[in-house]
Design an enzyme around this catalytic site. Sequence first.
Site, PDB file in Angstrom:
ATOM      1  N   GLU A  58      -4.659 -63.348  45.634  1.00  0.00           N
ATOM      2  CA  GLU A  58      -5.721 -64.323  45.660  1.00  0.00           C
ATOM      3  C   GLU A  58      -5.240 -65.327  44.600  1.00  0.00           C
ATOM      4  O   GLU A  58      -5.220 -64.833  43.290  1.00  0.00           O
ATOM      5  CB  GLU A  58      -7.147 -64.019  45.312  1.00  0.00           C
ATOM      6  CG  GLU A  58      -7.847 -63.173  46.462  1.00  0.00           C
ATOM      7  CD  GLU A  58      -9.179 -62.959  46.002  1.00  0.00           C
ATOM      8  OE1 GLU A  58     -10.030 -62.347  46.795  1.00  0.00           O
ATOM      9  OE2 GLU A  58      -9.888 -63.133  44.809  1.00  0.00           O
ATOM     10  N   ASP A  87     -17.379 -68.331  38.186  1.00  0.00           N
ATOM     11  CA  ASP A  87     -16.915 -67.484  37.466  1.00  0.00           C
ATOM     12  C   ASP A  87     -17.404 -67.552  35.975  1.00  0.00           C
ATOM     13  O   ASP A  87     -17.957 -68.228  35.456  1.00  0.00           O
ATOM     14  CB  ASP A  87     -15.501 -68.337  37.300  1.00  0.00           C
ATOM     15  CG  ASP A  87     -14.763 -68.205  38.401  1.00  0.00           C
ATOM     16  OD1 ASP A  87     -14.656 -66.955  39.043  1.00  0.00           O
ATOM     17  OD2 ASP A  87     -14.387 -69.097  38.999  1.00  0.00           O
TER      18      ASP A  87
END
Lengths: 262, 399
Positions: free
Chosen positions: A49, A60
């Site tokens: 990724e 995040d």
Amino acid sequence: MTRIAQLFERLRAENRTGMIAYLTAGDPNPESTAGFVASMERAGADLIELGVPFSDPIADGPVIQQAGDRAIKAGTNLARVLAIAAEIRQTSQIPLLLFTYLNPALRYGFERLAKDAKAAGIDGCLLTDVSVEEAGEYVKVMRDAGLDTVFLAAPTSTDARLKLVAEYSSGFIYLVSRTGITGEQDNISSSAMPLVDRMRAITKLPLAMGFGISTPAHVASLAGKVEAVVVGSAIVRQIHSDSSKLEGFLRDLCGPLAGPAA
Amino acid sequence: MISTQPDAGGHFGPYGGRYVPEVLMSPLEELQNVYAEARLDPAFHAELDHLLKTYAGRPTPLYFAKRLSAQLGGAKIYIKREDLLHTGAHKINNCLGQALLARRMGKKRIIAETGAGQHGVATATVCALFGLDCTVYMGEEDMRRQRLNVFRMRLLGATVVPVTSGSRTLKDAISEAMRDWVTNVSHTHYLLGSALGAHPYPAMVRDFHRVIGQEAREQILEAEGRLPDVAIACVGGGSNAIGLFHPFIEDDGVRLIGVEAGGSGAELGLHAARFSGGSPGVLQGTRSYLLQDEDGQIALTHSVSAGLDYASVGPEHAWLHDLGRAEYRSCGDDQAIAAAVTLSRTEGIIPALESAHAVAEAIRIAPEHPGEIFIVNLSGRGDKDIDIYRENLKEMDQA
């Protein structure tokens, strides 16, 4: 068939759980990313990724957030990440998934992104803040270009939502192991396995489990239960603290996944 | 006619919607459903109205600023006194509404973001009132420039968490609050403080502030026997502005003017004028106008007023802008401070720095509009900004 679909066929044939490895492209600089990816592939990563940094990453935790800040400061943008993908493709056929937020993709333009990503050797895309309700145009443009679209499924998702996630996803479905942001944790949440069961009842697509997976013990506890595990923050942290040990670090994480073929 | 409600997905034309990680989709659906149910429940409205009246201090006066109007020699300027509400700003309207919804959902923990600290103080206040646990995220830079409000929140029992990422202002506080919500969603309600974010927040927060425009409409009809020609409000996220504007949207004769922070210059990074300097994009759950660079990274912003210092704007404002139903202008730091001095000295009202931007626009255009009636929303009072006024008005601060 995309490289992602081929990967999951091969994993099935080998009776092995795959390792999906995330890194923030461009951290600490765009020049080093392709080398890190090569190390990760040697260590046993099955899919990469490529995180495209965004200034305001609401999904995040601090580790990936700070990596994104470093990458942006070093001049990384979506175009540069596509150039990194092309660089990786010169020597590797490992599946590559773009992992980012909607705004950088919107700014780049979906049509242009699909075309350029395909040309760079990208296999699919995951936009963390695009809900299935808002995904119509994006999915159409990506699929028309032959790119997979991966969506997140969460423990809080209702069955009705899981059905939509399955419908809009191709390649695999990314299961979020817990309610929370990306980052490391001690135990894989008890909400993780019920989500796997609920998703299996809805779809035949491969399932990957991520968020909070950072130790070989975490990986071992998921081996055989999902088609792949995703490690993100732990890798980003390792790259930041001592990138020379990245390969060994990831090899240890892949240890519990070594199937009969390994 | 302009639709005054979003579609089922929370869209105002091409703006709004729901752009969040999947983990938050179900909680947003829950909030939407609970709010939809509450809207139709007379008991909910009765309780909210009672609190607004007996606790917050509604209705607020619509005050004719006679000396200011005379000095400018043009339009008659009326001031909607949201600064007189409990906690000193309009924010309490929304906080009381959402606290009632949190109680309906059985959520005992409240989180909020704050820029200037007014929403944080209002949130801490309703949490004390309802006995709810309260955590407020605030950018480190904003904590520095709004120290008084930080202490107020703590005095009210809230935990104030400094946010050290990004520009350390409102945008970063929202991101941090969203991260907390993602993690603690089962028992936590995110009491978002502006008409921003993912559906249902923009329409819901607006509904809780519509009372501003509803009262102003009745009050001006009573005072003048007609509707105003112009309604002016400052626009950060845009909650006080949409609250004032919304009941006038269908009145074509009423010009709606939103005033953004022009900061200290026109260059990206020096202001928070999203409509003149931005373009459509997606930030923190909603599609709207954004200050962003060519890569889609969110730009840094500046305003002397923490409450206007934000890179995006409520999606309904974006829609009203594109339709031409509302006009958006900007006012610089210096003009806002000058307007605050003028209002203080002509009317004895010290405005919040945010509200001073609206006052500045009224002062600027009133002379060109004799015979017209203006309503200016004074969204907050200036006590919290005294330190900043002192810094900027050093000549008044000599011993």
